[in-house]
Design an enzyme around this catalytic site. Structure first.
Site, mmCIF file in Angstrom:
data_model
loop_
_atom_site.group_PDB
_atom_site.id
_atom_site.type_symbol
_atom_site.label_atom_id
_atom_site.label_comp_id
_atom_site.label_asym_id
_atom_site.label_seq_id
_atom_site.Cartn_x
_atom_site.Cartn_y
_atom_site.Cartn_z
ATOM 1 N N SER A 147 -9.697 0.187 8.012
ATOM 2 C CA SER A 147 -9.162 0.257 6.650
ATOM 3 C C SER A 147 -8.715 -1.077 6.062
ATOM 4 C CB SER A 147 -7.995 1.246 6.601
ATOM 5 O OG SER A 147 -8.469 2.560 6.759
ATOM 6 N N LYS A 186 0.833 -1.194 0.000
ATOM 7 C CA LYS A 186 0.000 0.000 0.000
ATOM 8 C C LYS A 186 0.873 1.251 0.000
ATOM 9 C CE LYS A 186 -3.715 1.970 2.908
ATOM 10 N NZ LYS A 186 -4.537 1.706 4.111
ATOM 11 N N SER A 238 -9.184 2.521 3.872
ATOM 12 C CA SER A 238 -8.232 3.156 2.980
ATOM 13 C C SER A 238 -7.404 2.175 2.159
ATOM 14 C CB SER A 238 -7.296 4.047 3.795
ATOM 15 O OG SER A 238 -6.539 3.275 4.705
#
Length: 479
Positions: free
Chosen positions: A171, A71, A147
């Site tokens: 997230s 990520k 996220s």
């Protein structure tokens, strides 16, 4: 290797093929790149690719040669960009591997790119200005969550079997629920955020990943748990591997079921139906389930206010550091309206305000501890709603201050933040499907340090109601 063959295996399965000599690490990389080329133009999950380093892969490692994506926040890989989904951080190159990245390498994972995140990971959708919206493989008009939306969309679409993800308010679990994946948020103190960070959002944030199989997440936790010197938290490892616990029966569990969220929201009919189906499944497996009222130990308003103070205050030095390094100013030219509002709100938060917010954290944590003295597991929907259409989350964001934006984030995902504030393990399990073919996740939470309870339960649920063969319309294995 053909795409349909590649996408039929989870990460541990691919590693086993490599150890048997059925496939090479180079072949796995080639097919992962082809999978990305086939579906990423449709979902916009992967923002950068690079050649994976295959020279030092240990063939005995659990995930030897398995293609992997990180990520665009929290983890750093030496010599690769880490931009936090922001124009302010655009072009930033990480000077060193974070401890977690070192562990990913030791696990045998062959990292070949970055997945999208909302700016500063400050949303439960993934629609950054910098790279554009990530689309849900089940319906490209919908959000993939956030996220870790880029990570979830990439795994759900078959680009990789598992990917790095982070979780500070849901997230990992929100995008897992939105895209039909398994997502485990480990207990606070299991996975290092160092050395650059001692903790994320004052202990609210943790890191691990999203996966299609329970065993991949368990094995990943085996590979990355543990700390480096100077960690602020330490949660001891169990006497047996997490992976071994997936195949063990959990015993008869006392499960509290919470239908209404702590903000008073009720799940929409499709989610409520999936919740009731889950209760029936659990009871058929011998567990005792009873409904409990929502409770945090503080009011919802106090809970949101405390989280806004912690989040936004932590955001200020992060943004100031990126501004100094990039030489760019902090303005609407470099930050999205919601992020700038949170930055400005954070500048108004005093040290006394932060201490008061941490006192709220303590009250919530103690209240949760009492709950898990009576029950083994708490069951809720992961989300009260189905995935939102792209664009809905950011409507009129320019009219919100930092408190208002945090309130919107928590309104979208009111069930998940408790685990972050209290440091508890929690997971989203893809147990439901709506009549229009969208996945629905159920959240399970356990007492502090009881990650194994969740993994044993997850393994039992996966055996009883397998989800691994569900395929979204955007699926690399179809090509």
């Amino acid at each position: 290797m053909q795409l349909h063959e590649y996408t039929s295996f989870d990460g541990l399965g691919l590693a086993q093929l490599l150890r048997e000599g059925s496939v090479s690490a180079a072949e796995l990389q080639d097919v992962a790149q082809r999978a990305c080329a086939a579906v990423n133009p449709l979902i916009n999950a992967v923002v950068e690719l690079w050649p994976a380093d295959l020279t030092a892969i240990d063939h005995a490692a659990p995930f030897a040669g398995v293609p992997f994506l990180i990520k665009d926040v929290a983890v750093t890989m030496a010599g690769r960009r880490s931009e936090a989904g922001s124009r302010l951080g655009a072009g930033h190159v990480a000077p060193f591997d974070s401890h977690l990245m070192t562990q990913f390498r030791a696990a045998g994972l062959a990292t070949f790119g970055r997945t999208s995140t909302p700016e500063m990971a400050f949303a439960t959708t993934t629609e950054p200005f910098l790279y554009g919206a990530t689309r849900n493989p089940w319906n490209v008009n919908l959000s993939a969550g956030g996220s870790s939306g880029g990570a979830a969309a990439a795994v759900a679409a078959g680009i990789v079997p598992l990917a790095h993800a982070t979780d500070a308010a849901g997230s990992i679990r929100v995008p897992a629920a939105s895209t039909g994946l398994f997502g485990l948020k480990p207990s606070r103190g299991r996975v290092s955020n160092g050395p650059a960070m001692d903790e994320i959002f004052s202990g609210l944030g943790v890191q691990l990943g999203v996966s299609r199989s329970v065993r991949d997440s368990a094995a990943l936790l085996d590979c990355v748990q543990g700390i480096m010197p100077g960690e602020p938290y330490l949660t001891s490892a169990p006497g047996q591997s997490w992976l071994s616990q997936v195949s063990q029966e959990p015993g008869r569990l006392r499960i509290a079921m919470q239908r209404m969220a702590c903000n008073g929201a009720r799940p929409m009919p499709a989610v409520d139906a999936a919740l009731q189906d889950t209760v029936r499944l659990l009871e058929s497996l011998g567990h005792h389930v009873e409904e409990v009222p929502p409770a945090l130990g503080v009011s919802w308003q106090a809970f949101v206010h405390a989280n806004a103070g912690i989040w936004c205050a932590n955001l200020v030095p992060w943004i100031d550091g990126l501004a100094r390094e990039s030489g760019r100013g902090v303005s609407l030219d470099t930050l999205e309206p919601s992020t700038l509002a949170c930055y400005r709100y954070g500048q108004t938060v005093s040290a006394v305000d932060v201490v008061a917010a941490l006192d709220v954290r303590n009250t919530v944590t103690r209240h949760a501890g009492a709950l898990f003295g009576r029950y083994d597991v708490l069951l809720t929907p992961t989300l009260p709603d189905m995935p939102w259409p792209l664009g809905r989350y950011g409507e009129k964001e320019e009219q919100l201050d930092g408190l208002g934006w945090t309130a919107r984030l928590f309104e979208h995902s009111p069930y998940t933040p408790l685990a972050n504030v209290a440091g508890l393990p929690a997971m989203s399990v893809p147990l439901g499907m709506s009549i229009d073919g969208l996945p629905i996740g159920m959240q399970f939470m356990a007492g502090y340090g009881n990650d194994g309870t969740l993994l044993r339960l997850a393994g039992q649920l996966e055996r009883a109601a397998p989800w691994g063969q569900r395929r979204p319309p955007v699926w690399a294995g179809k090509v």
